[in-house]
Design a protein around this motif. Sequence first.
Motif, PDB file in Angstrom:
ATOM      1  N   PHE A   1     -70.086  21.673 -80.104  1.00  0.00           N
ATOM      2  CA  PHE A   1     -70.313  20.989 -78.825  1.00  0.00           C
ATOM      3  C   PHE A   1     -70.638  19.509 -78.978  1.00  0.00           C
ATOM      4  N   GLU A   2     -71.518  19.200 -79.923  1.00  0.00           N
ATOM      5  CA  GLU A   2     -71.973  17.813 -80.055  1.00  0.00           C
ATOM      6  C   GLU A   2     -70.844  16.872 -80.448  1.00  0.00           C
ATOM      7  N   HIS A   3     -69.766  17.407 -81.032  1.00  0.00           N
ATOM      8  CA  HIS A   3     -68.782  16.514 -81.648  1.00  0.00           C
ATOM      9  C   HIS A   3     -67.431  16.517 -80.944  1.00  0.00           C
TER      10      HIS A   3
ATOM     11  N   THR B   1     -64.810  25.516 -74.576  1.00  0.00           N
ATOM     12  CA  THR B   1     -66.081  24.844 -74.852  1.00  0.00           C
ATOM     13  C   THR B   1     -67.034  25.036 -73.679  1.00  0.00           C
ATOM     14  N   LEU B   2     -68.284  24.656 -73.899  1.00  0.00           N
ATOM     15  CA  LEU B   2     -69.265  24.712 -72.801  1.00  0.00           C
ATOM     16  C   LEU B   2     -68.785  23.847 -71.644  1.00  0.00           C
ATOM     17  N   THR B   3     -68.156  22.698 -71.996  1.00  0.00           N
ATOM     18  CA  THR B   3     -67.643  21.800 -70.956  1.00  0.00           C
ATOM     19  C   THR B   3     -66.592  22.500 -70.126  1.00  0.00           C
ATOM     20  N   GLN B   4     -65.669  23.190 -70.814  1.00  0.00           N
ATOM     21  CA  GLN B   4     -64.619  23.907 -70.089  1.00  0.00           C
ATOM     22  C   GLN B   4     -65.215  25.013 -69.212  1.00  0.00           C
ATOM     23  N   GLN B   5     -66.172  25.722 -69.776  1.00  0.00           N
ATOM     24  CA  GLN B   5     -66.809  26.798 -68.984  1.00  0.00           C
ATOM     25  C   GLN B   5     -67.464  26.231 -67.736  1.00  0.00           C
ATOM     26  N   LEU B   6     -68.097  25.067 -67.928  1.00  0.00           N
ATOM     27  CA  LEU B   6     -68.768  24.444 -66.788  1.00  0.00           C
ATOM     28  C   LEU B   6     -67.744  24.055 -65.726  1.00  0.00           C
ATOM     29  N   ILE B   7     -66.634  23.428 -66.181  1.00  0.00           N
ATOM     30  CA  ILE B   7     -65.561  23.036 -65.252  1.00  0.00           C
ATOM     31  C   ILE B   7     -65.083  24.257 -64.476  1.00  0.00           C
ATOM     32  N   ARG B   8     -64.866  25.341 -65.223  1.00  0.00           N
ATOM     33  CA  ARG B   8     -64.347  26.559 -64.600  1.00  0.00           C
ATOM     34  C   ARG B   8     -65.355  27.078 -63.561  1.00  0.00           C
ATOM     35  N   ASN B   9     -66.622  27.149 -63.961  1.00  0.00           N
ATOM     36  CA  ASN B   9     -67.630  27.701 -63.037  1.00  0.00           C
ATOM     37  C   ASN B   9     -67.816  26.817 -61.813  1.00  0.00           C
ATOM     38  N   LEU B  10     -67.711  25.511 -62.040  1.00  0.00           N
ATOM     39  CA  LEU B  10     -68.001  24.598 -60.925  1.00  0.00           C
ATOM     40  C   LEU B  10     -66.815  24.449 -59.985  1.00  0.00           C
ATOM     41  N   PHE B  11     -65.612  24.250 -60.568  1.00  0.00           N
ATOM     42  CA  PHE B  11     -64.505  23.782 -59.725  1.00  0.00           C
ATOM     43  C   PHE B  11     -63.341  24.739 -59.600  1.00  0.00           C
ATOM     44  N   LEU B  12     -63.187  25.661 -60.539  1.00  0.00           N
ATOM     45  CA  LEU B  12     -61.949  26.433 -60.571  1.00  0.00           C
ATOM     46  C   LEU B  12     -62.206  27.908 -60.311  1.00  0.00           C
ATOM     47  N   THR B  13     -61.116  28.595 -60.025  1.00  0.00           N
ATOM     48  CA  THR B  13     -61.240  30.037 -59.847  1.00  0.00           C
ATOM     49  C   THR B  13     -61.224  30.682 -61.225  1.00  0.00           C
ATOM     50  N   ASN B  14     -61.433  31.952 -61.241  1.00  0.00           N
ATOM     51  CA  ASN B  14     -61.462  32.635 -62.517  1.00  0.00           C
ATOM     52  C   ASN B  14     -60.084  33.156 -62.909  1.00  0.00           C
ATOM     53  N   GLU B  15     -59.065  32.680 -62.187  1.00  0.00           N
ATOM     54  CA  GLU B  15     -57.685  33.129 -62.443  1.00  0.00           C
ATOM     55  C   GLU B  15     -57.289  32.768 -63.873  1.00  0.00           C
TER      56      GLU B  15
ATOM     57  N   LEU C   1     -64.033  14.822 -67.920  1.00  0.00           N
ATOM     58  CA  LEU C   1     -65.458  14.862 -67.584  1.00  0.00           C
ATOM     59  C   LEU C   1     -66.297  14.262 -68.712  1.00  0.00           C
ATOM     60  N   GLU C   2     -65.897  14.605 -69.955  1.00  0.00           N
ATOM     61  CA  GLU C   2     -66.666  14.099 -71.091  1.00  0.00           C
ATOM     62  C   GLU C   2     -66.615  12.581 -71.180  1.00  0.00           C
ATOM     63  N   ARG C   3     -65.571  11.987 -70.597  1.00  0.00           N
ATOM     64  CA  ARG C   3     -65.491  10.529 -70.613  1.00  0.00           C
ATOM     65  C   ARG C   3     -66.534   9.895 -69.693  1.00  0.00           C
ATOM     66  N   HIS C   4     -66.968  10.656 -68.705  1.00  0.00           N
ATOM     67  CA  HIS C   4     -67.863  10.079 -67.702  1.00  0.00           C
ATOM     68  C   HIS C   4     -69.311  10.510 -67.839  1.00  0.00           C
ATOM     69  N   VAL C   5     -69.507  11.659 -68.455  1.00  0.00           N
ATOM     70  CA  VAL C   5     -70.822  12.277 -68.389  1.00  0.00           C
ATOM     71  C   VAL C   5     -71.322  12.557 -69.795  1.00  0.00           C
ATOM     72  N   SER C   6     -72.625  12.363 -70.020  1.00  0.00           N
ATOM     73  CA  SER C   6     -73.165  12.573 -71.357  1.00  0.00           C
ATOM     74  C   SER C   6     -73.231  14.052 -71.711  1.00  0.00           C
TER      75      SER C   6
ATOM     76  N   GLU D   1     -77.280  20.309 -69.400  1.00  0.00           N
ATOM     77  CA  GLU D   1     -78.237  20.620 -68.334  1.00  0.00           C
ATOM     78  C   GLU D   1     -77.540  21.317 -67.158  1.00  0.00           C
ATOM     79  N   ALA D   2     -76.370  20.797 -66.815  1.00  0.00           N
ATOM     80  CA  ALA D   2     -75.606  21.408 -65.723  1.00  0.00           C
ATOM     81  C   ALA D   2     -75.262  22.855 -66.067  1.00  0.00           C
ATOM     82  N   TYR D   3     -74.868  23.053 -67.326  1.00  0.00           N
ATOM     83  CA  TYR D   3     -74.514  24.413 -67.744  1.00  0.00           C
ATOM     84  C   TYR D   3     -75.724  25.353 -67.623  1.00  0.00           C
TER      85      TYR D   3
END
Lengths: 765, 221
Positions: free
Chosen positions: A185-187, A215-229, A245-250, A256-258
């Motif tokens: 995740f860190e890298h 990744t955790l980022t992808q999971q977060l994207i999926r949970n927040l914005f996308l369906t589980n299709e 998202l990683e370009r904009h957010v630390s 924390e969001a996750y």
Amino acid sequence: MIRIQSPLLRWLLIGLALSISIGLVVLSFWLVRLDREVRTLYAGVRWVLPAQVYAAPLELYPGARIKLPELKRELDRLGYRASDELTGPGTYVLAADEIRIDTRGFAFWDGVQAESRVAIRCDDSAVSAIRAMGSDQSVDLLRLDPMLIGSIYPSHSGEDRVLVKLADVPPLLPATLIRVEDRNFEHHFGVSPIGILRALINNQLHSGKKQGGSTLTQQLIRNLFLTNEQSYGRKIREALMAILLERHVSKDEILEAYLNEVWLGQDGSRAIHGFGLASQFYFNKPLNELRPAEIALLVGIAKGPTVYNPRKYPERVKERRDLVLRLMTDGGLIREDEREAEALSSLGVLNNVAGGVERYPAFIDLVRRQVKGLYREEDLGSEGLRIFTTLDPRAQEMLEARIIADLPGLEASRKMKADSLQAAGVVTSVEGGDVLAIVGDRNVRYPGFNRALDSQRPIGSLAKPFVFLAALADPGRYNLYSQILDEPVELRQPNGQLWAPKNYDRQLHGTVPLFAALAKSYNLPTVKVGLDIGVDRVHDLMQAAGLENPPRLPSMFLGAINASPLDVAQMYSTLAASGYLTPLLAIREVMTKDGKPLSRYSFKLKQTLPEGPVYLTTWAMQKVIEFGTARWAVSVLPAGQKFAGKTGTTDDARDSWFAGYGADRVAVIWVGRDDNKPVGLDGAAGALRIWGRLMRDLDARGIDLAPPAGIEEVSIDPQTGLRGDEGCAGVVLVPFLEGAAPSDYASCANAGQSSPLEWLKDIFR
Amino acid sequence: MSLAERITPAVVRRVAALLAVLALAACVEQPSVSRPPVQEPVTPAAPAVPPPRAPEVQPPLQPPPPSVKPLAPLAGYPKSLAASGAGPAVLALARQAQESRSAGRYDAALGQWERALRIEPRNAFIWQSIAETQLFLKNSEQAESAAQKSNSLGRGNPWVESANWRLIAAARTARGDSAGAQQAASRAEALVAAINAAQQAQAAAAAAASSAAATAASPSP
């Protein structure tokens, strides 16, 4: 064919080049759009934060009426752990003569109660001393953290969560999460190519089983914005959005969001989101008090809270937890010996859902109704408001325990089938209008029909105190010893029907003093007095006591008035508070999710009933218990203390009521059947049994007997209701409104024939 | 029954005692602090309490020393929250409320007084502080109600009552009810006058007692 082949190839090549260029342009445009979408979507992420509802905090001070075992029980309910020494906030040590507590800090409306270590001593009724540990300093006052008793979440999504900040969670939690879900995740830059490749291959091989790899980022994207299709299109979209998202957010922000987003369990229609709430939901304690094994469990079940439901599949979850513990050791997060110790521990998951709407459904129902008019529905469901209520968990559990314990006995006493009776109860404070406890169903956790609020039943004789109050407020005509003839009454009703009430025992009792007519709950004297005083007057007093829209019919004297137990509690609390009406409140304060005070709800007070007559009525209601219909209660109430109350029974004993109060508590109990069939229990045989023991359990204080201004106490000969003195047998001291006491002496009185006043009168006559 | 037949020695004694009591009552009327002299300002036309209410006063065999009666109530009434027997928890909350008030955070002060009230719900001083805080918060109706409640629980404490009537006067002024405010203010004044009179009498009695003690070590009567 050959002739046109060469130009075709040329055109194809040109076409290919063109479409690639166009494709790239389109792709760039799409990426730019997607980037904008990710940014706006993420900026627009507003956590669905249901309002959190808290019970009243326990205030501890020398003199607080709580004993050591009760205090221990309170700490257990708050999720404090008993141990041999204090190891941090949320722990306590129970010694022979004291309890030592490391209290949790809490930001209250009016200031922060800091974490503190205290030793509390109790004698056999109350706290005797509180000492700050490590010093000889005594502590005047200490508030424990309030119990989280539920949330008001939107009914459509059922999403419930308690927001946490990364800085506030134990570091082991995010470290474990990364170790288990997304080691790199860190890298990585949002996606992990190796992970995707592995997942792709795996999913091709085992088409049924989907492997993560995201990744955790992808999971977060999926949970927040996308369906589980599950489709490649969506996968690609998800990956690209994760990169953007990683370009904009630390990384920290993503983590924390996750932590706040992930779904970790289900409680009926309520979805448990985020580690903050999950910690409460499974372990009844805050995140920062979790042991490594408990953190391992929560991280473990994030994979699939249905499959890994610790309450349903404890063995499967233990396996998963122990696997996570091993991953923790592999990652150097905990030592091997720690892992071994932790792996030996049981899951520690509470069987019953701690907190939650299921715990005190009738009370949460009232809170929900009272906040409804104050905040918008969507704000309640999403703004994370923190609602501080008046619920006293101790009083609530005592009320619940009484109803659960006493109903079977009442059924047996009347040879009824088990579970045929229903009951409801309300406990309030005398001053300040605090609703302390509510039960709306004998199945106290059942969030269905709330009888305490919604069942409208005839109140029967509970109406009588207001008839006599109306009479006593007219001192020219009535006092407590007014002699009332118990004789048949017949009345033509507006609808033409003849109304001919009877006494409950179908007897006539000759002439009875007014207070005894109330104490013995005689119907005919009540009706007689009521008719004399007038329906309107009684109506007005009931309304002044807080009952909405009482009827204006003579039958109201005997309680042909439908009301809920909460309505009755309102009326009786006005009597208990010397005639001051305070609308009953379940909420005290509301804070924003960041702990800023938003609003406070002070009680409102207004004198609506005259104090003197209320004092006299309360005096008569004490006689209900001393020698009237409720004298059974003397056997359970503390000796030497006076309580006031009234039994209520409706036609054919369909409803059994008791309502009454001491100096600090009002309690109302209703017992009956949902199908409104007779239960064969009058107020005394049914509701009173629960009420009496409840008041004892509550350690309610007896009434303050000192008469208010405007009341004089006069020796009365009980036989005649006239003044008496040492010449009469058994004179009693009776309160009267000043100037309303009888002036005549009974014939037995020495002073009788020659009182100075009489004598003076005679002189001037 | 003729008048003569009725005049027995017992009756004579009783009448004498009655007259003594009436005379005494007239003397000590002013310092009688448990009841404000302005009885019911709203209905001044209503006849006052019937004058010879002597039968309630248990006819004493000998007249009591005149200084005792009006002073006993004053001595028995606490003047402040601290003297009212309030526990350390309530006093701690009172300090917090005082701090909040000094900082202009009246709402917080009200919350702290309400916490105190949950601990000692029948303490007239707490109710009075609630009334005062409600006045700061411009809730004049609530201020008046709480002050009334404080009066109810004050059980005739003249210090509590006079302060409450001042609060009620202020609350009524804030509502624009100047007539009502005037009535409340005069009740407060009457109570203060009664307190002063009682204190003067007390001081005089104390002075008399000390001078009596100084002049003679004579045997007591």
